[in-house]
Scaffold this active site. Structure first.
Site, PDB file in Angstrom:
ATOM      1  N   ASP A  55       5.860   1.458   6.992  1.00 18.54           N
ATOM      2  CA  ASP A  55       4.560   0.850   6.726  1.00 18.54           C
ATOM      3  C   ASP A  55       3.819   1.790   5.774  1.00 18.54           C
ATOM      4  O   ASP A  55       3.224   2.758   6.224  1.00 18.54           O
ATOM      5  CB  ASP A  55       3.822   0.663   8.050  1.00 18.54           C
ATOM      6  CG  ASP A  55       2.433   0.103   7.898  1.00 18.54           C
ATOM      7  OD1 ASP A  55       2.101  -0.405   6.823  1.00 18.54           O
ATOM      8  OD2 ASP A  55       1.665   0.199   8.879  1.00 18.54           O
TER       9      ASP A  55
ATOM     10  N   HIS B  66       4.021   3.184  13.026  1.00 15.08           N
ATOM     11  CA  HIS B  66       2.935   4.171  13.143  1.00 15.08           C
ATOM     12  C   HIS B  66       3.333   5.339  14.044  1.00 15.08           C
ATOM     13  O   HIS B  66       2.511   5.861  14.800  1.00 15.08           O
ATOM     14  CB  HIS B  66       1.648   3.526  13.663  1.00 15.08           C
ATOM     15  CG  HIS B  66       0.891   2.768  12.623  1.00 15.08           C
ATOM     16  ND1 HIS B  66      -0.477   2.593  12.647  1.00 15.08           N
ATOM     17  CD2 HIS B  66       1.302   2.137  11.494  1.00 15.08           C
ATOM     18  CE1 HIS B  66      -0.866   1.887  11.610  1.00 15.08           C
ATOM     19  NE2 HIS B  66       0.203   1.595  10.884  1.00 15.08           N
TER      20      HIS B  66
ATOM     21  N   HIS C  23       0.825  -1.219   0.000  1.00 11.12           N
ATOM     22  CA  HIS C  23       0.000   0.000   0.000  1.00 11.12           C
ATOM     23  C   HIS C  23       0.854   1.261   0.000  1.00 11.12           C
ATOM     24  O   HIS C  23       1.976   1.284   0.515  1.00 11.12           O
ATOM     25  CB  HIS C  23      -1.009  -0.006   1.145  1.00 11.12           C
ATOM     26  CG  HIS C  23      -0.452   0.005   2.531  1.00 11.12           C
ATOM     27  ND1 HIS C  23      -0.181   1.158   3.215  1.00 11.12           N
ATOM     28  CD2 HIS C  23      -0.151  -1.009   3.381  1.00 11.12           C
ATOM     29  CE1 HIS C  23       0.260   0.870   4.429  1.00 11.12           C
ATOM     30  NE2 HIS C  23       0.297  -0.443   4.557  1.00 11.12           N
TER      31      HIS C  23
ATOM     32  N   GLU D 198      -5.023   1.716   2.771  1.00 12.16           N
ATOM     33  CA  GLU D 198      -4.928   0.568   3.680  1.00 12.16           C
ATOM     34  C   GLU D 198      -5.121   1.010   5.120  1.00 12.16           C
ATOM     35  O   GLU D 198      -5.771   0.312   5.910  1.00 12.16           O
ATOM     36  CB  GLU D 198      -3.563  -0.113   3.497  1.00 12.16           C
ATOM     37  CG  GLU D 198      -3.437  -1.458   4.198  1.00 12.16           C
ATOM     38  CD  GLU D 198      -2.817  -1.397   5.588  1.00 12.16           C
ATOM     39  OE1 GLU D 198      -2.628  -2.465   6.187  1.00 12.16           O
ATOM     40  OE2 GLU D 198      -2.520  -0.276   6.081  1.00 12.16           O
ATOM     41  N   GLU D 199      -4.572   2.174   5.471  1.00  6.98           N
ATOM     42  CA  GLU D 199      -4.615   2.626   6.859  1.00  6.98           C
ATOM     43  C   GLU D 199      -6.010   3.080   7.295  1.00  6.98           C
ATOM     44  O   GLU D 199      -6.236   3.334   8.478  1.00  6.98           O
ATOM     45  CB  GLU D 199      -3.610   3.774   7.073  1.00  6.98           C
ATOM     46  CG  GLU D 199      -2.155   3.418   6.783  1.00  6.98           C
ATOM     47  CD  GLU D 199      -1.575   2.380   7.734  1.00  6.98           C
ATOM     48  OE1 GLU D 199      -2.277   1.957   8.669  1.00  6.98           O
ATOM     49  OE2 GLU D 199      -0.410   1.987   7.533  1.00  6.98           O
TER      50      GLU D 199
END
Length: 344
Positions: free
Chosen positions: A171, A312, A61, A201-202
């Site tokens: 990520d 994150h 992603h 995606e998040e």
């Protein structure tokens, strides 16, 4: 290894719903191998590489965790809503960039702890909705340059520590990087290959399922940066992916039960080729593999990840060894994808 490409991917801003600049890098890097390529209606960038064998999709992603402006007050202070799961403990006092009419650097502020009324409040993390961004500019300038809906990212740049990198957006810029490098490394592609640079995606694995309905793959593999919690105070039996032990092969997570025959085949490839990997069973987190698995009549899925500490957050840490294992394992799988055993 083209580490400069990883630096470019990580340093390019792209939160959920605003990923085009990241996708354009992926488009550039895959142009020479694309039989056809297109952006779909939700913003996924899909590349058809082609080849003989099972139809396989590789997914990574394009979005990173970040924020979106929801209010600018008369004094020029900016309020935001998070895009993705962000711990409020890592928000206060961070450097950020507000992507308005131009990129504006600022700091996250809140009422200072020593001015709060109670000791209980002083010990709590400041909720994101109670914090604000201070650009250090006159209010009229802020209101001309920043509007509701502008995106905000952490002001972090990739740094090479020798055996590891620190930076933001591992990520999932790692996944995009791994796909590109693995295809370069593979001696052949033993499948009908599709690549997906997925959006959002998040915010709930939103793009990958749409791409799966278009492609209808037999097999899909999500390439990810995942949580590493090999940290002081975490007992061995509660540790998930561990750094310096190679790529994570996920059997389960909070939402996924991966195709076991596929996972076992990937683990066997790793063993046969001396590639470090670690099988992980956990009940936390998930990836686009979850969304893809239940799309288009059902898809066999797996996830190959590199463990990232402090994911994150404004600054994560990832080991080069683990990235290289992720790349090597994917490359070897592509060379033998036509020998993938059937679902058990």
């Amino acid at each position: 290894m083209n580490w400069k490409l990883l630096e470019e991917l990580c340093n390019t801003p792209g939160v959920s719903g605003h990923e085009r600049a990241v996708a354009e890098i992926f488009k550039r890097e895959t142009a020479s191998i694309a039989k056809e390529a297109w952006f779909d209606n939700v913003g996924n960038f899909i590349v058809h590489v082609g080849g003989e064998g099972p139809k396989i999709a590789l997914d990574a992603h394009t979005d990173e965790v970040g924020f979106i402006v929801n209010y600018v007050d008369d004094e020029g202070f900016i309020r935001v809503t998070p895009l993705g799961g962000i711990d409020p403990r890592v928000f206060y006092a961070q450097r950020v960039i507000v992507h308005g009419t131009e990129d504006l650097k600022g700091v996250v502020g809140a009422v200072p702890p020593h001015l709060l009324d109670s000791s209980a409040d002083r010990d709590k993390a400041v909720p994101i909705e109670n914090a604000f961004i201070d650009l250090g500019l006159p209010s009229d300038v802020v209101n001309k340059k920043v509007k509701i809906g502008d995106i905000v990212t952490f002001d972090s740049k990739l740094e090479d520590l020798g055996e590891a990198f620190i930076g933001k957006a591992f990520d999932d810029r790692l996944g995009l990087f791994v796909i590109i490098e693995a295809i370069k490394k593979a001696k052949k592609i033993a499948c009908d290959l599709y690549l997906v640079a997925a959006v959002q995606e998040e915010r709930g694995l939103r793009g990958a399922g749409c791409a799966a309905f278009t492609i209808k793959p037999d097999i899909a593999i999500a390439l990810e940066g995942t949580v590493a919690n090999d940290l002081p105070g975490v007992p061995q039996h509660k540790r998930l992916a561990t750094q310096d032990k190679g790529a994570e092969l996920r059997i389960t997570d909070r939402a996924l039960i991966a195709d076991r025959a596929l996972v076992d085949y990937l683990a066997q490839i790793a063993e046969d080729n001396g590639i470090a990997c670690q099988l992980v069973v956990k009940n936390a987190g998930t990836t686009n593999a979850t969304s893809i698995e239940t799309s288009a009549g059902g898809v066999r899925v797996a996830a190959i990840s590199a463990p990232v500490r402090y994911i994150h957050s404004p600054i994560g840490l990832v080991k080069k060894h683990d990235i290289e294992c992720q790349i090597n394992l994917l490359a070897k799988y592509l060379e033998t994808a036509d020998k993938t055993p059937p679902r058990r």
